[in-house]
Design a protein around this motif. Structure first.
Motif, PDB file in Angstrom:
ATOM      1  N   LEU A  58       0.831  -1.096  -0.061  1.00  0.00           N
ATOM      2  CA  LEU A  58       0.015  -0.005   0.117  1.00  0.00           C
ATOM      3  C   LEU A  58       0.906   1.226  -0.183  1.00  0.00           C
ATOM      4  O   LEU A  58       0.569   2.208  -0.519  1.00  0.00           O
ATOM      5  N   ALA A  59       1.833   1.437   0.636  1.00  0.00           N
ATOM      6  CA  ALA A  59       2.817   2.177   0.847  1.00  0.00           C
ATOM      7  C   ALA A  59       3.435   2.577  -0.477  1.00  0.00           C
ATOM      8  O   ALA A  59       3.985   3.819  -0.907  1.00  0.00           O
ATOM      9  N   ALA A  60       3.583   1.668  -1.430  1.00  0.00           N
ATOM     10  CA  ALA A  60       4.262   1.692  -2.553  1.00  0.00           C
ATOM     11  C   ALA A  60       3.363   2.064  -3.833  1.00  0.00           C
ATOM     12  O   ALA A  60       3.515   2.098  -4.824  1.00  0.00           O
ATOM     13  N   PHE A  61       1.891   2.200  -3.677  1.00  0.00           N
ATOM     14  CA  PHE A  61       0.860   2.279  -4.398  1.00  0.00           C
ATOM     15  C   PHE A  61       1.276   3.561  -5.315  1.00  0.00           C
ATOM     16  O   PHE A  61       1.726   4.687  -4.746  1.00  0.00           O
ATOM     17  N   PRO A  62       1.139   3.400  -6.579  1.00  0.00           N
ATOM     18  CA  PRO A  62       1.380   4.449  -7.486  1.00  0.00           C
ATOM     19  C   PRO A  62       0.356   5.796  -7.441  1.00  0.00           C
ATOM     20  O   PRO A  62      -0.525   5.634  -7.500  1.00  0.00           O
ATOM     21  N   ILE A 103      -1.545   6.899  -1.623  1.00  0.00           N
ATOM     22  CA  ILE A 103      -1.712   5.773  -0.617  1.00  0.00           C
ATOM     23  C   ILE A 103      -3.171   5.200  -0.346  1.00  0.00           C
ATOM     24  O   ILE A 103      -3.880   6.026   0.673  1.00  0.00           O
ATOM     25  N   PRO A 104      -3.721   4.263  -0.809  1.00  0.00           N
ATOM     26  CA  PRO A 104      -4.928   3.829  -0.374  1.00  0.00           C
ATOM     27  C   PRO A 104      -4.954   3.133   1.045  1.00  0.00           C
ATOM     28  O   PRO A 104      -4.122   2.351   1.466  1.00  0.00           O
ATOM     29  N   ALA A 105      -5.843   3.584   2.269  1.00  0.00           N
ATOM     30  CA  ALA A 105      -5.922   2.926   3.191  1.00  0.00           C
ATOM     31  C   ALA A 105      -7.390   3.015   3.795  1.00  0.00           C
ATOM     32  O   ALA A 105      -8.280   3.914   4.029  1.00  0.00           O
ATOM     33  N   VAL A 106      -7.948   1.813   4.279  1.00  0.00           N
ATOM     34  CA  VAL A 106      -8.950   1.472   5.144  1.00  0.00           C
ATOM     35  C   VAL A 106      -8.582   1.767   6.403  1.00  0.00           C
ATOM     36  O   VAL A 106      -7.615   1.427   7.083  1.00  0.00           O
ATOM     37  N   MET A 107      -9.423   2.599   7.188  1.00  0.00           N
ATOM     38  CA  MET A 107      -9.323   2.773   8.660  1.00  0.00           C
ATOM     39  C   MET A 107      -7.858   3.475   8.912  1.00  0.00           C
ATOM     40  O   MET A 107      -7.199   2.980   9.711  1.00  0.00           O
TER      41      MET A 107
END
Length: 431
Positions: A165-169, A172-176
């Motif tokens: 997730l941290a490397a997402f282009p 940074i997508p994050a649930v909660m």
């Protein structure tokens, strides 16, 4: 000392073994599949055994005979084809503790989990707590360690997901993203185990292993992104519905053997927050556990960490594409077998042989397309894809070489598909 480490090739167990070896102990590791572990750590004596089947003390007595200490670093996240929480976390631990008492084993280190609670509705936390209770009720010199989010150079499960997730282009997508998290370095966990085994830590204590201060999940992700050396990006909260959907899909994949960290048990753990109380540790230790920034500074990221983070989320996409490609190819071949056979006939192949070849090829395509999503046979399915593709290319080259010059490129296009299978093989291993 002679020390038995259960789950010795896992994220925590492997580092624990390394530390115990450096301290001069004689280490025995136990796990279900120890072949690769034996190659990585040949100085360790390895025992292949499934804890979920060792449910009475008599099963454990030959294993613990001659041991001075036992470290339980084994565990599972959720029930599935390869995992039974009650058996692994409670039944086998209770039997092991009883066997240790009978065999004269002095010390027992139980690596539990933050949030372990007998009253929890989550089977992971309640079964962990039941195992802890069996340990704490014994007459052994026991220590129960409850790590927070464990950070190591290697990454499995939840820590691998966070890196991805941290490397997402782009973002940074994050649930909660606001849920509180406390981390701990795997080296600090191994140090705590070593102290419990050798004696500097007082026995009969349960200790949370966490950095002093909690931080929101969004901050953990941003810190990991900076550690990977990637440009800063905004953390974008994802709808809770998306998280529940991902958890439902991951649970279904668990039925066929894939142990995704997106399963509902993991999401429940994040929902409650991964937090503990470092006070007890600070009272018995001469130094606090290091914060996330110090942990990451001790293990600088390089190209391989960035490769892993970027490929991790691509892995399910790769397998889904391969499965769909082969399934659709096989179904179309069955639906339009006359048209497919006509192509071969037009190039001089007999009609009967052409129909047999189309039917056999379509059936094989459907079989491997379905098999590749079953974890236990995925490797064999990928190897079969390679064999089928090469057979297809060789056969077509011998029988209808003109297909190489076909403007739609039915042969040329199989080359990148073959390359994707090779990538899937390269990223198949979970640990």
């Amino acid at each position: 000392m002679n020390v038995l480490v259960l789950g010795g090739y896992g994220l925590i167990g492997d580092t624990v073994i390394g530390r115990l070896l450096r301290d001069g102990h004689h280490v025995t590791g136990l796990g279900r599949d120890v072949r690769d572990a034996g190659r990585r750590r040949p100085t360790v004596r390895w025992i292949a055994a499934d804890m979920s089947k060792l449910l009475v003390a008599e099963n454990w007595l030959p294993v613990v005979a001659g041991m001075d200490a036992v470290v339980n670093a084994a565990g599972a996240l959720q029930d599935g084809p390869r995992d039974r929480l009650d058996a692994v976390h409670r039944g086998s631990v209770a039997a092991l503790v009883a066997a240790c008492g009978q065999a004269g084993v002095r010390r027992f280190v139980q690596i539990s989990a933050i949030g372990a609670d007998l009253a929890s509705a989550n089977p992971f936390f309640s079964s962990k707590a039941q195992g802890d209770k069996a340990v704490a009720s014994s007459s052994l010199e026991w220590t129960i360690l409850r790590p927070g989010l464990v950070i190591a150079r290697t990454a499995y499960g939840g820590t691998a997901l966070l890196r991805a997730l941290a490397a997402f282009p782009g973002f940074i997508p994050a649930v909660m993203p606001r849920q509180p998290i406390q981390t701990v370095a795997v080296t600090d966990v191994a140090d705590a185990v070593a102290r419990a085994v050798a004696g500097p830590l007082p026995s009969r204590l349960a200790l949370d292993l966490v950095e002093d201060n909690a931080r929101p999940l969004a901050e953990v992700l941003s810190t990991l992104r900076a550690w990977l050396g990637l440009p800063p990006a905004r953390v974008v909260p994802m709808p809770a519905m998306l998280g529940r959907l991902a958890g439902a899909v991951a649970d279904m994949l668990g039925i066929v053997g894939w142990r995704s960290p997106l399963r509902s048990a993991a999401l429940a753990a994040v929902a409650r927050g991964v937090t503990g109380d470092a006070t007890a540790w600070n009272q018995v230790s001469d130094r606090p556990l290091q914060p996330l920034e110090a942990t990451l500074a001790d293990m600088p990221a390089n190209a391989q960490e960035r490769w892993f983070a970027r490929l991790w989320l691509a892995k399910p996409v790769i397998f889904a594409c391969l499965s769909l490609f082969w399934l659709v190819s096989g179904v179309i071949g069955l639906m339009r077998q006359d048209a497919a056979a006509d192509i071969l006939v037009s190039h001089g192949v007999s009609a009967s042989f052409a129909h047999i070849a189309v039917l056999a090829g379509s059936a094989a395509d459907i079989l491997v397309g379905a098999a590749v999503v079953v974890r236990s046979v995925a490797r064999r399915a990928l190897l079969a894809m390679i064999a089928i593709t090469l057979s297809y290319l060789v056969g077509a080259t011998l029988l209808v070489p003109g297909l190489w010059l076909d403007p739609l490129g039915p042969l040329v296009k199989t080359i990148p598909a073959l390359c994707l299978v090779l990538v899937a093989l390269a990223v198949l291993d979970e640990r």
